[in-house]
Design a protein around this motif. Structure first.
Motif, mmCIF file in Angstrom:
data_model
loop_
_atom_site.group_PDB
_atom_site.id
_atom_site.type_symbol
_atom_site.label_atom_id
_atom_site.label_comp_id
_atom_site.label_asym_id
_atom_site.label_seq_id
_atom_site.Cartn_x
_atom_site.Cartn_y
_atom_site.Cartn_z
ATOM 1 N N PRO A 1 0.930 -1.412 -0.161
ATOM 2 C CA PRO A 1 -0.173 0.022 0.045
ATOM 3 C C PRO A 1 1.175 1.105 -0.215
ATOM 4 O O PRO A 1 1.726 1.117 1.091
ATOM 5 N N PRO A 2 0.735 2.109 -0.623
ATOM 6 C CA PRO A 2 1.610 3.502 -0.933
ATOM 7 C C PRO A 2 1.326 4.728 -0.340
ATOM 8 O O PRO A 2 0.297 5.000 0.611
ATOM 9 N N SER A 3 1.988 5.292 0.421
ATOM 10 C CA SER A 3 2.068 6.694 1.202
ATOM 11 C C SER A 3 1.862 6.954 0.302
ATOM 12 O O SER A 3 1.586 8.861 0.992
ATOM 13 N N GLU A 4 2.466 7.567 -1.035
ATOM 14 C CA GLU A 4 2.635 8.770 -1.615
ATOM 15 C C GLU A 4 2.474 8.322 -2.670
ATOM 16 O O GLU A 4 2.218 7.411 -3.723
ATOM 17 N N ALA A 5 1.598 9.424 -4.054
ATOM 18 C CA ALA A 5 1.486 9.059 -4.891
ATOM 19 C C ALA A 5 0.974 10.432 -5.637
ATOM 20 O O ALA A 5 1.097 11.336 -4.733
ATOM 21 N N VAL A 6 1.018 10.667 -7.480
ATOM 22 C CA VAL A 6 0.615 11.308 -7.628
ATOM 23 C C VAL A 6 -0.117 11.862 -8.795
ATOM 24 O O VAL A 6 -0.334 10.519 -9.523
ATOM 25 N N ALA A 7 -0.962 12.740 -8.476
ATOM 26 C CA ALA A 7 -2.107 12.863 -9.648
ATOM 27 C C ALA A 7 -2.571 14.456 -10.348
ATOM 28 O O ALA A 7 -2.094 15.442 -9.607
ATOM 29 N N PHE A 8 -2.906 14.260 -11.769
ATOM 30 C CA PHE A 8 -2.624 15.546 -12.554
ATOM 31 C C PHE A 8 -4.272 15.760 -13.151
ATOM 32 O O PHE A 8 -4.897 15.195 -13.352
#
Length: 216
Positions: free
Chosen positions: A136-143
């Motif tokens: 499970p990720p602790s950070e990600a990016v969406a635009f």
């Protein structure tokens, strides 16, 4: 043994980005685009497309930042041509504009490419061969990507679409991409899940009635 994760990128987006923030950004970017075109009126046709493009950057950056403030998404400060970002849940949010169909333009920014490196953690969700490496990720990016018509002769004041887009770590492809008006419908699926959770309670009530009916 390969373990299939229960997460999906749309699920992560819905859990971490409030619907109200999505809708606020959608409205803000459209309003910013309209202000940009209005501010460029009267300029010579020879450089009007370039003026409109620059005005979109400034006006839409301001609108985007205001939407992040209202949505309590910790916006960065506006600094010249710099990218405005916000944060909600695990997602860093940013935006850019493209001519319709030219998604490769998103890779031109070094800052956007640096931000996208965080999405290494969620690539396994769409690349089955990487499932074993998923945590499970602790950070990600969406635009938030506003797509405009290629010619100013067709509704230059409005985006053709505004999409939620999640790139791979190198920004060479898109792990998820969907128009906002379609994406927000995913939030409406939550009540159905809650109804399912209520089903066992109904079964218990039926059992109690049956017990009462057999009592002397």
């Amino acid at each position: 043994m390969t373990i299939t994760p229960k997460d999906s990128i749309p699920d992560l987006l819905v859990r971490n980005i409030p619907r109200s923030l999505i809708m606020g950004i959608d409205e803000a970017l459209s309003a910013g685009a309209q202000r940009a075109y209005a501010s460029a009126k009267g300029m010579d046709d020879g450089h009007l497309p370039h003026v409109v493009g620059q005005m979109r950057h400034f006006h839409m950056n301001e609108s985007f930042q205001r939407a992040l403030i209202v949505g309590d998404a910790s916006p960065s400060a506006i600094r010249g041509n710099g990218i405005v970002t916000g944060r909600t849940g695990i997602f860093t949010l940013a935006r850019f504009n493209i001519p319709e169909g030219f998604w490769i333009n998103g890779r031109r920014s070094h800052t956007r490419k640096q931000l996208s490196l965080a999405n290494k953690a969620i690539e396994p969700l769409v690349q089955p061969e990487l499932f074993e490496a998923y945590t499970p990720p602790s950070e990600a990016v969406a635009f938030f990507v506003a797509c405009f018509p290629g010619s100013l002769q067709y509704r230059p004041e409005s985006p053709v679409s505004i999409q939620v887009a999640v790139p791979d770590r190198y920004m060479r492809g898109w792990l998820f991409r969907e128009q906002i008006d379609v994406f927000v419908q995913r939030y409406e699926q939550k009540p159905a899940i809650q109804d399912d959770l209520a089903t066992p309670k109904l079964k218990k009530n039926i059992g109690k009635q049956g017990t009462g009916g057999t009592s002397p």
